[in-house]
Write an enzyme that holds these catalytic residues in place. Structure first.
Site, PDB file in Angstrom:
ATOM      1  N   CYS A 176       7.628  26.922   2.425  1.00  0.00           N
ATOM      2  CA  CYS A 176       8.102  28.225   2.827  1.00  0.00           C
ATOM      3  C   CYS A 176       8.368  28.435   4.305  1.00  0.00           C
ATOM      4  O   CYS A 176       8.965  29.429   4.671  1.00  0.00           O
ATOM      5  CB  CYS A 176       7.125  29.296   2.401  1.00  0.00           C
ATOM      6  SG  CYS A 176       7.981  30.810   2.057  1.00  0.00           S
ATOM      7  N   GLY A 177       7.952  27.588   5.144  1.00  0.00           N
ATOM      8  CA  GLY A 177       8.249  27.828   6.549  1.00  0.00           C
ATOM      9  C   GLY A 177       7.337  28.840   7.186  1.00  0.00           C
ATOM     10  O   GLY A 177       7.578  29.296   8.281  1.00  0.00           O
TER      11      GLY A 177
END
Lengths: 259, 259
Positions: B105-106
């Site tokens: 997801c970053g």
């Protein structure tokens, strides 16, 4: 480095409590440094890290076909990879902040407003694959996914010619697995335009855009697509196939490429 | 807004080619604006967006228990959510650039080097759940995951008391699903410390850190953990359970909480 290791677990069930060894997947933080500027840290599986770094830069539009790479040094003691590019690297902070954080990886683009989607033009590639071929290649992808078999903790991705899997990767992130494949193609000079890309993971807009950027016109998954991926595939003339399982598949867009 | 829509597909199999309707999951880009500064865009499922935004800010450490929210305005025409915080918002660009992009997801943290992991201290919570309870709650989670049943395209997450699922979310991203749960708890004042969190997705370090930040001491998944998540759980005194399927589960750390 191995992609997985054994750990001690307690397995509980209605029948018994048992101390066992269990094989789990490894995760490391890879920091990408470009022209001495720290760009980003990716949580990933510890193999093919040079490919991952280059694939990430490609996917994010930081490097292009003609970009010359001066050096590429991986330091496994602190998981830093240093990349030297001949041209001046664009303002990293601003470039990065234009990106969106995606559902699956944070490498997505805000194509509702950004220049990214406008950069992409509909693919004109006329490659065709039989549905049996796609089905067999997906079976092959699963067979090759040994880390998944052992741990259940990775995604796999493969670039496929009509004949076989040409480039294969596994990673804890489905985005990383695809970046590794495209990074390897870039470094080895393997053409992507005449091939199909297969993934074990879901096809969100970010994944679709990665394929479109590398001009791969057929993307197939064992899993589900999102509506945004489907509408982008429609617009960009990509053939999007989902739920390739056994001898069945759902073709969401441009089915003329599947015979 | 619906989480899924119908599209036209061509289904191919060894027996036939058939034009069908197929239900797929929706994906939208949500831009979070804090005190008039654009923070980030998340690709997500279009529900519980206020919870998602607040949960994201919590997970990233931008807001804390005592933070006062002055306003929270969602604009569905351009998918922007504007949040006003009483305190001065930290330098967004620099804060964001300290974060890593995660496998899923970053929104991960570079805990190999950052202050994040040092901020977290081992949990002292002594809550206990029976393994049958965890097993039943996971079954309940699956039953509630109607969007997954219809599309195969989302993850689900639930905060559970000893009795039942208290807060439930679905999202195309497993990180988002968890942020939605914690955002809802924050806004409604639901305590998280005495509960367990269940997820359909893999447990990477980022997911584990989200739970640890909200002081949830039991995290269980139908799926696999990574080694980094396991070692963090060990260190932070969290009970990490994987592969909860039917009446079996693997307990990776601190099994004393499962009776």
């Amino acid at each position: 480095m191995n992609l997985s290791i054994d750990v001690n677990i307690l397995q509980m069930s209605s029948e018994k409590r048992e101390k066992l060894k269990d094989r789990i997947v490894c995760e490391i933080p890879l920091t990408i440094v470009v022209n001495e500027n720290k760009l980003i840290t990716l949580q990933c599986s510890p193999d093919k890290l040079e490919y991952l770094a280059i694939g990430f830069l490609l996917s994010e539009g930081f490097i292009k076909e003609e970009t010359k790479i001066k050096y590429l040094n991986l330091n496994k003691s602190d998981w830093h990879i240093k990349i030297g590019l001949e041209e001046n690297f664009p303002d990293i902070k601003n470039s990065l902040l234009k990106k969106a954080v995606g559902s699956g990886c944070g490498k997505a683009v805000t194509f509702n407003q950004s220049v990214y989607i406008q950069e992409l033009t509909p693919l004109k590639i006329q490659v065709k694959y039989s549905w049996e071929k796609i089905s067999n290649l997906m079976e092959e992808l699963q067979k090759r996914s040994l880390t998944f078999k052992n741990t259940g903790g990775v995604h796999s991705c493969a670039l496929c010619s009509q004949e076989r899997i040409e480039v294969f990767s596994e990673d804890i992130g489905r985005h990383n697995a695809m970046d590794k494949v495209f990074g390897e193609c870039f470094i080895k000079g393997i053409s992507t335009q005449d091939k199909a890309i297969l993934t074990s993971g879901r096809i969100s807009s970010e994944i679709l855009i990665k394929a479109a950027r590398r001009k791969v016109s057929i993307i197939a998954s064992r899993s589900a697509p999102t509506d945004l991926a489907v509408s982008l595939a429609e617009k960009l003339n990509l053939t999007l196939i989902g739920f390739v399982r056994g001898h069945r598949m759902n073709i969401y867009t441009h089915n003329y490429r599947i015979t």
